[in-house]
Design a protein around this motif. Structure first.
Motif, PDB file in Angstrom:
ATOM      1  N   HIS A  80       8.499  -0.223   0.507  1.00  0.00           N
ATOM      2  CA  HIS A  80       7.379  -0.252   1.468  1.00  0.00           C
ATOM      3  C   HIS A  80       7.104   1.125   2.094  1.00  0.00           C
ATOM      4  O   HIS A  80       6.236   1.233   2.944  1.00  0.00           O
ATOM      5  CB  HIS A  80       7.595  -1.282   2.599  1.00  0.00           C
ATOM      6  N   ALA A  81       7.854   2.131   1.725  1.00  0.00           N
ATOM      7  CA  ALA A  81       7.732   3.453   2.358  1.00  0.00           C
ATOM      8  C   ALA A  81       7.402   4.500   1.284  1.00  0.00           C
ATOM      9  O   ALA A  81       7.425   4.195   0.093  1.00  0.00           O
ATOM     10  CB  ALA A  81       9.049   3.797   3.061  1.00  0.00           C
ATOM     11  N   PRO A  92       0.844  -1.199   0.000  1.00  0.00           N
ATOM     12  CA  PRO A  92       0.000   0.000   0.000  1.00  0.00           C
ATOM     13  C   PRO A  92       0.885   1.258   0.000  1.00  0.00           C
ATOM     14  O   PRO A  92       1.954   1.262   0.612  1.00  0.00           O
ATOM     15  CB  PRO A  92      -0.771  -0.104   1.318  1.00  0.00           C
ATOM     16  N   PRO A  93       0.452   2.307  -0.706  1.00  0.00           N
ATOM     17  CA  PRO A  93       1.301   3.498  -0.835  1.00  0.00           C
ATOM     18  C   PRO A  93       1.207   4.453   0.353  1.00  0.00           C
ATOM     19  O   PRO A  93       2.056   5.304   0.515  1.00  0.00           O
ATOM     20  CB  PRO A  93       0.750   4.172  -2.084  1.00  0.00           C
ATOM     21  N   LEU A 121       3.196  11.942   2.172  1.00  0.00           N
ATOM     22  CA  LEU A 121       4.657  11.950   2.306  1.00  0.00           C
ATOM     23  C   LEU A 121       5.388  11.656   0.991  1.00  0.00           C
ATOM     24  O   LEU A 121       6.609  11.644   0.946  1.00  0.00           O
ATOM     25  CB  LEU A 121       5.091  10.956   3.389  1.00  0.00           C
ATOM     26  N   TRP A 122       4.630  11.410  -0.083  1.00  0.00           N
ATOM     27  CA  TRP A 122       5.272  11.201  -1.385  1.00  0.00           C
ATOM     28  C   TRP A 122       5.563  12.561  -2.034  1.00  0.00           C
ATOM     29  O   TRP A 122       4.687  13.438  -2.075  1.00  0.00           O
ATOM     30  CB  TRP A 122       4.361  10.396  -2.317  1.00  0.00           C
TER      31      TRP A 122
END
Ligand code: BES
Ligand code: ZN
Length: 456
Positions: free
Chosen positions: A429-430, A93-94, A99-100
């Motif tokens: 994953h981050a 999951p994104p 935070l992207w």
């Protein structure tokens, strides 16, 4: 050395390759969330179409979860080796989206890095193999070996249906070696071959106290608080030195070969740099083991999530009715996820305080794996990586897990080669996950050369 015609083909097809990879990365194939089931199916369909386009015969096998795509090219003849390439097209999951720097499913290149969810884990690395196979077929009309490509959509949620698929199709999947690119290099410019993966046993612990939330003033002090009960249980998982204190936990831990340990000690590991990468104030864990040993050769027990009571703005005086923790143990040879499950259950039963009901539910698991280093596939990978990166690969370990790897080794009896093109700090994953563009370019060349060298 890589065949010049292949090298030129990569250069000529580079911009189209990025377009293709971008299209793959735009599909939000998040296996953990059912609202994305259609997207996961679309990613499988995308791969199905691509492998058909380059000349493979392809079948998409439905499972009770997400589909498995099996692409086959068996025209190299009975004397040529057969290799099995494995990868996964599902992603984590994104969230948290905020935070992207650029949106998770809008691939973007900045500073030599391709950012997108799945860029490194594992769509970008699956793409490396797709593109290298296409190069061979486009330039020569043939592959140097018989090639099977097995792609799953459930790796990030524990590969629940893959072991049964491999067992049921063991004859069809019979091969001389398995190649997987779903891992990272030790450092920029240092190609790496993995010698081990940790296994996993994942649990959810639920604590039920009173029948409903209570006023913490009217009832607190006489009614057992589930959040405190859970905290007490979790606190028994380790001793003061950072060792796991669940009775029997270390019983099946087999010693690590001394030459592998010596190899790890010789790697250019910089603790200060590592600390900076993780952004913590100090490191923890078992003091009698080096940091790399703790990460690669020692089992762990970690809390992955905690939930209880009021966590919104301001204060609310409540005695919560429930508390929940997600807990996972990373395992090393010869620990068995089933046995760890039994030990965890017995331990929690033994330490659970009176006044609450505690249940432990096993979510998923996977066995640890250790490579037998050496052999034709390993030697070929050494040479291919050395040629593409201009330096000898190092042998590393890994703290993460790829559940099916142990099954391949056990069910197919084939050597497994883990040759990944990620990098430390890649944010798998981050938010802001990325893969190095240089590693994509070198990765396709290393992989294309590897296929040639396995023929030898
Ligand atoms: N690509 C990773 C495995 C990995 C992690 C390799 C770190 C090298 C470095 C894989 O996609 C992964 O995340 N696996 C899960 C497995 C789990 C969900 C059963 C993991 O390790 O948490
Ligand atoms: Zn992953």
């Amino acid at each position: 050395m890589l065949d010049t015609a292949l090298d030129q083909w990569f250069t000529a097809n580079r911009s189209r390759a990025f377009d293709d990879l971008f299209a793959f990365l735009r599909i939000p194939s998040v296996s953990a969330r059912s609202e994305h089931n259609g997207d996961v199916a679309n990613a499988a369909a995308w791969l199905h179409a691509q492998f058909e386009r380059i000349g493979f015969s392809v079948r998409t096998h439905p499972t009770a979860g997400h589909p498995i795509v099996l692409a086959e090219w068996r025209k190299a003849g009975p004397d040529a080796p057969t290799i099995l390439i494995y990868g996964h097209y599902d992603v984590q999951p994104p969230e948290p989206h905020a935070l992207w720097t650029s949106p998770a499913f809008e691939p973007t290149i900045r500073d030599g890095k391709l950012f997108a969810r799945g860029s490194v884990d594992d769509k970008g690395q699956v793409f490396i193999h797709l593109h290298a196979l296409e190069a061979h077929l486009a330039v020569r009309g043939a592959l140097p070996a018989n090639v099977l490509v097995l792609l799953e959509g459930e790796e990030e949620v524990g590969s629940e249906h893959l072991e049964a698929f491999v067992a049921a199709h063991a004859e069809r999947l019979a091969c001389d070696g398995v190649i997987i690119s779903d891992s990272a290099m030790f450092a920029p410019g240092i190609p790496s071959i993995l010698s081990s993966l940790r296994g996993l046993a994942y649990f959810q612990i639920d604590v039920q106290g009173p029948a409903q939330d209570l006023h913490s003033g009217s009832y607190g002090g006489a009614v057992v608080n589930p959040a405190m009960a859970l905290a007490r249980i979790l606190a028994t998982f380790h001793d003061e030195q950072g060792r796991v204190a669940i009775p029997g936990f270390y019983d099946d831990v087999r010693g690590w070969p001394t030459d592998v340990l010596a190899g790890m000690r010789n790697l250019p590991f910089d603790e200060a740099h590592f600390l900076k990468e993780v952004g913590a104030s100090a490191l923890g864990g078992e003091p009698d083991h080096t940091v790399l040993e703790r990460l690669w050769t020692r089992p762990t027990c970690e809390v992955n999530g905690l939930l209880s009571g009021y966590t919104g703005e301001g204060a609310k005086t409540v005695l919560p009715a429930t508390a929940m923790a997600k807990v996972s143990c990373r395992l090393v040879p010869d620990q068995d996820p089933e046995r760890i499950r039994t030990l965890m259950q017995a331990h929690v039963d033994a330490v659970a305080p009176a006044g609450v009901r505690v249940t432990v539910r096993a979510l998923h698991g996977g066995r640890p794996w250790r490579a037998t280093l050496g052999g034709p596939l390993f030697d070929a990978a050494r040479e291919a990586l050395g040629a593409a990166f201009g330096r000898e690969p190092v042998i590393t370990g890994e703290g993460g897990s790829i559940p099916v790897v142990g099954d391949f080794a056990r069910i197919l009896g084939a050597p497994v080669l883990l040759m990944g093109f990620g990098l430390p700090g890649e944010n798998a994953h981050a938010p802001d996950e990325w893969i190095s563009v240089e590693n994509l370019d070198r990765g396709v060349r290393a992989t294309a050369l590897l296929y040639d060298l396995v023929r030898r």
